[in-house]
Design a protein around this motif. Structure first.
Motif, PDB file in Angstrom:
ATOM      1  N   PRO A 168       9.290  -6.561 -29.130  1.00  0.00           N
ATOM      2  CA  PRO A 168      10.319  -7.490 -29.619  1.00  0.00           C
ATOM      3  C   PRO A 168       9.843  -8.319 -30.813  1.00  0.00           C
ATOM      4  N   GLY A 169      10.587  -8.252 -31.904  1.00  0.00           N
ATOM      5  CA  GLY A 169      10.276  -9.004 -33.111  1.00  0.00           C
ATOM      6  C   GLY A 169      11.561  -9.394 -33.816  1.00  0.00           C
ATOM      7  N   LEU A 170      11.448  -9.876 -35.044  1.00  0.00           N
ATOM      8  CA  LEU A 170      12.611 -10.362 -35.774  1.00  0.00           C
ATOM      9  C   LEU A 170      13.688  -9.293 -35.932  1.00  0.00           C
ATOM     10  N   CYS A 171      13.287  -8.121 -36.433  1.00  0.00           N
ATOM     11  CA  CYS A 171      14.267  -7.077 -36.714  1.00  0.00           C
ATOM     12  C   CYS A 171      14.883  -6.524 -35.434  1.00  0.00           C
ATOM     13  N   MET A 172      14.067  -6.355 -34.402  1.00  0.00           N
ATOM     14  CA  MET A 172      14.596  -5.815 -33.154  1.00  0.00           C
ATOM     15  C   MET A 172      15.549  -6.809 -32.481  1.00  0.00           C
ATOM     16  N   MET A 173      15.216  -8.085 -32.526  1.00  0.00           N
ATOM     17  CA  MET A 173      16.106  -9.090 -31.950  1.00  0.00           C
ATOM     18  C   MET A 173      17.409  -9.200 -32.742  1.00  0.00           C
ATOM     19  N   LEU A 174      17.313  -8.992 -34.058  1.00  0.00           N
ATOM     20  CA  LEU A 174      18.526  -8.990 -34.873  1.00  0.00           C
ATOM     21  C   LEU A 174      19.408  -7.804 -34.500  1.00  0.00           C
ATOM     22  N   ALA A 175      18.796  -6.635 -34.300  1.00  0.00           N
ATOM     23  CA  ALA A 175      19.561  -5.454 -33.896  1.00  0.00           C
ATOM     24  C   ALA A 175      20.200  -5.655 -32.526  1.00  0.00           C
ATOM     25  N   LEU A 176      19.456  -6.273 -31.607  1.00  0.00           N
ATOM     26  CA  LEU A 176      19.985  -6.541 -30.269  1.00  0.00           C
ATOM     27  C   LEU A 176      21.182  -7.478 -30.331  1.00  0.00           C
ATOM     28  N   SER A 177      21.037  -8.567 -31.076  1.00  0.00           N
ATOM     29  CA  SER A 177      22.109  -9.546 -31.177  1.00  0.00           C
ATOM     30  C   SER A 177      23.360  -8.944 -31.814  1.00  0.00           C
ATOM     31  N   LEU A 178      23.175  -8.212 -32.911  1.00  0.00           N
ATOM     32  CA  LEU A 178      24.326  -7.613 -33.584  1.00  0.00           C
ATOM     33  C   LEU A 178      24.948  -6.507 -32.740  1.00  0.00           C
ATOM     34  N   GLY A 179      24.114  -5.758 -32.022  1.00  0.00           N
ATOM     35  CA  GLY A 179      24.649  -4.716 -31.166  1.00  0.00           C
ATOM     36  C   GLY A 179      25.591  -5.266 -30.113  1.00  0.00           C
ATOM     37  N   ILE A 180      25.270  -6.462 -29.621  1.00  0.00           N
ATOM     38  CA  ILE A 180      26.117  -7.101 -28.598  1.00  0.00           C
ATOM     39  C   ILE A 180      27.356  -7.728 -29.229  1.00  0.00           C
ATOM     40  N   THR A 181      27.178  -8.410 -30.356  1.00  0.00           N
ATOM     41  CA  THR A 181      28.265  -9.218 -30.898  1.00  0.00           C
ATOM     42  C   THR A 181      29.218  -8.459 -31.816  1.00  0.00           C
ATOM     43  N   VAL A 182      28.729  -7.471 -32.565  1.00  0.00           N
ATOM     44  CA  VAL A 182      29.620  -6.760 -33.502  1.00  0.00           C
ATOM     45  C   VAL A 182      29.673  -5.261 -33.229  1.00  0.00           C
ATOM     46  N   GLY A 183      28.853  -4.761 -32.291  1.00  0.00           N
ATOM     47  CA  GLY A 183      28.895  -3.344 -31.960  1.00  0.00           C
ATOM     48  C   GLY A 183      27.838  -2.535 -32.688  1.00  0.00           C
ATOM     49  N   VAL A 184      27.464  -1.431 -32.070  1.00  0.00           N
ATOM     50  CA  VAL A 184      26.395  -0.596 -32.629  1.00  0.00           C
ATOM     51  C   VAL A 184      26.798   0.003 -33.974  1.00  0.00           C
ATOM     52  N   ARG A 185      28.051   0.455 -34.086  1.00  0.00           N
ATOM     53  CA  ARG A 185      28.461   1.104 -35.328  1.00  0.00           C
ATOM     54  C   ARG A 185      28.327   0.166 -36.519  1.00  0.00           C
ATOM     55  N   HIS A 186      28.754  -1.072 -36.362  1.00  0.00           N
ATOM     56  CA  HIS A 186      28.642  -2.015 -37.478  1.00  0.00           C
ATOM     57  C   HIS A 186      27.185  -2.429 -37.702  1.00  0.00           C
ATOM     58  N   THR A 187      26.379  -2.414 -36.663  1.00  0.00           N
ATOM     59  CA  THR A 187      24.963  -2.763 -36.785  1.00  0.00           C
ATOM     60  C   THR A 187      24.216  -1.733 -37.625  1.00  0.00           C
ATOM     61  N   LEU A 188      24.750  -0.529 -37.747  1.00  0.00           N
ATOM     62  CA  LEU A 188      24.095   0.507 -38.553  1.00  0.00           C
ATOM     63  C   LEU A 188      23.912   0.065 -40.003  1.00  0.00           C
ATOM     64  N   TRP A 189      24.812  -0.783 -40.500  1.00  0.00           N
ATOM     65  CA  TRP A 189      24.654  -1.276 -41.873  1.00  0.00           C
ATOM     66  C   TRP A 189      23.405  -2.151 -41.996  1.00  0.00           C
ATOM     67  N   MET A 190      23.196  -3.008 -41.015  1.00  0.00           N
ATOM     68  CA  MET A 190      21.970  -3.817 -41.024  1.00  0.00           C
ATOM     69  C   MET A 190      20.739  -2.921 -40.933  1.00  0.00           C
ATOM     70  N   MET A 191      20.816  -1.902 -40.091  1.00  0.00           N
ATOM     71  CA  MET A 191      19.698  -0.984 -39.921  1.00  0.00           C
ATOM     72  C   MET A 191      19.377  -0.263 -41.226  1.00  0.00           C
ATOM     73  N   ALA A 192      20.395   0.108 -41.977  1.00  0.00           N
ATOM     74  CA  ALA A 192      20.169   0.790 -43.250  1.00  0.00           C
ATOM     75  C   ALA A 192      19.369  -0.090 -44.209  1.00  0.00           C
ATOM     76  N   GLY A 193      19.762  -1.353 -44.307  1.00  0.00           N
ATOM     77  CA  GLY A 193      19.021  -2.263 -45.177  1.00  0.00           C
ATOM     78  C   GLY A 193      17.604  -2.499 -44.687  1.00  0.00           C
ATOM     79  N   GLU A 194      17.442  -2.625 -43.368  1.00  0.00           N
ATOM     80  CA  GLU A 194      16.116  -2.869 -42.805  1.00  0.00           C
ATOM     81  C   GLU A 194      15.199  -1.671 -43.018  1.00  0.00           C
TER      82      GLU A 194
END
Length: 209
Positions: free
Chosen positions: A20-46
């Protein structure tokens, strides 16, 4: 790249990414709040940030290898010592983990744009000093001076990006279940100790290789 080198690089990179770190916690939070599909955009930038940091670390090391081999040896020993120190710190961790309030409560939030998510992922990775320290410490010793740099670089970066993608998907898709798992101190402590043990072994290997 030798198979023996990859067998060490893959588990080391995976356990560092999945811890668990900054990026993983960000992915976890976004996965819950906006959904995995929308989180893919954050993942692309990361992932773009991960690739750039890894490239910078390896290319910088390549310059030292060619122009200042003695300095590279010092860097190798310092990198091994840093990884061993990081392993000890993981073992000493009390298992505390701060998860974003929105992730814990599952509160819906305003959905940010794809561009904003990509920028957030990129900046979160590039501005993370721990990520730079890890790549500078771990990647250079995997370079074989007697072989061409470009093929080795492509294998290193591809391996790291694939493993990072896998870990981000695990966190983004884990949802509330993963959030509850990481909320228990003993679970985080176990992850840290497994990762810490591997970091100690890698640090010793780097110093002695």
């Amino acid at each position: 790249m030798d198979l023996s080198v990859l067998t060490l690089l893959v588990p080391a990179s995976f356990f560092v990414s999945v811890t668990p770190g900054l990026c993983m916690m960000l992915a976890l939070s976004l996965g819950i709040t906006v959904g995995v599909r929308h989180t893919l955009w954050m993942m692309a930038g990361e992932l773009v940030g991960v690739a750039l940091v890894a490239l910078a670390a390896v290319l910088g090391a390549a310059v030292l290898i060619m122009q200042h081999p003695a300095i590279f040896q010092v860097l190798k020993y310092c990198g091994g010592a840093y990884l061993a120190w990081m392993g000890v710190q993981m073992w000493r961790s009390q298992g505390q983990l701060a998860i974003l309030d929105e992730a814990e409560r599952g509160v819906a939030c305003a959905r940010p744009s794809a561009r904003a998510l990509m920028a957030q992922g990129f900046v979160t990775d590039v501005a993370n000093p721990k990520g730079w320290a890890f790549f500078i410490a771990l990647l250079p010793p995997f370079i074989n001076q007697s072989k061409p740099l470009a093929p080795q670089l492509s294998v290193l970066v591809t391996t790291i990006v694939l493993l990072e993608t896998l870990c981000l998907l695990i966190y983004a898709g884990g949802g509330q279940g993963l959030s509850r798992l990481l909320a228990r101190a003993e679970n985080v402590r176990l992850i840290n100790r497994v990762s810490g043990s591997l970091m100690l072994l890698v640090g010793i290997w780097l110093a002695l290789s």
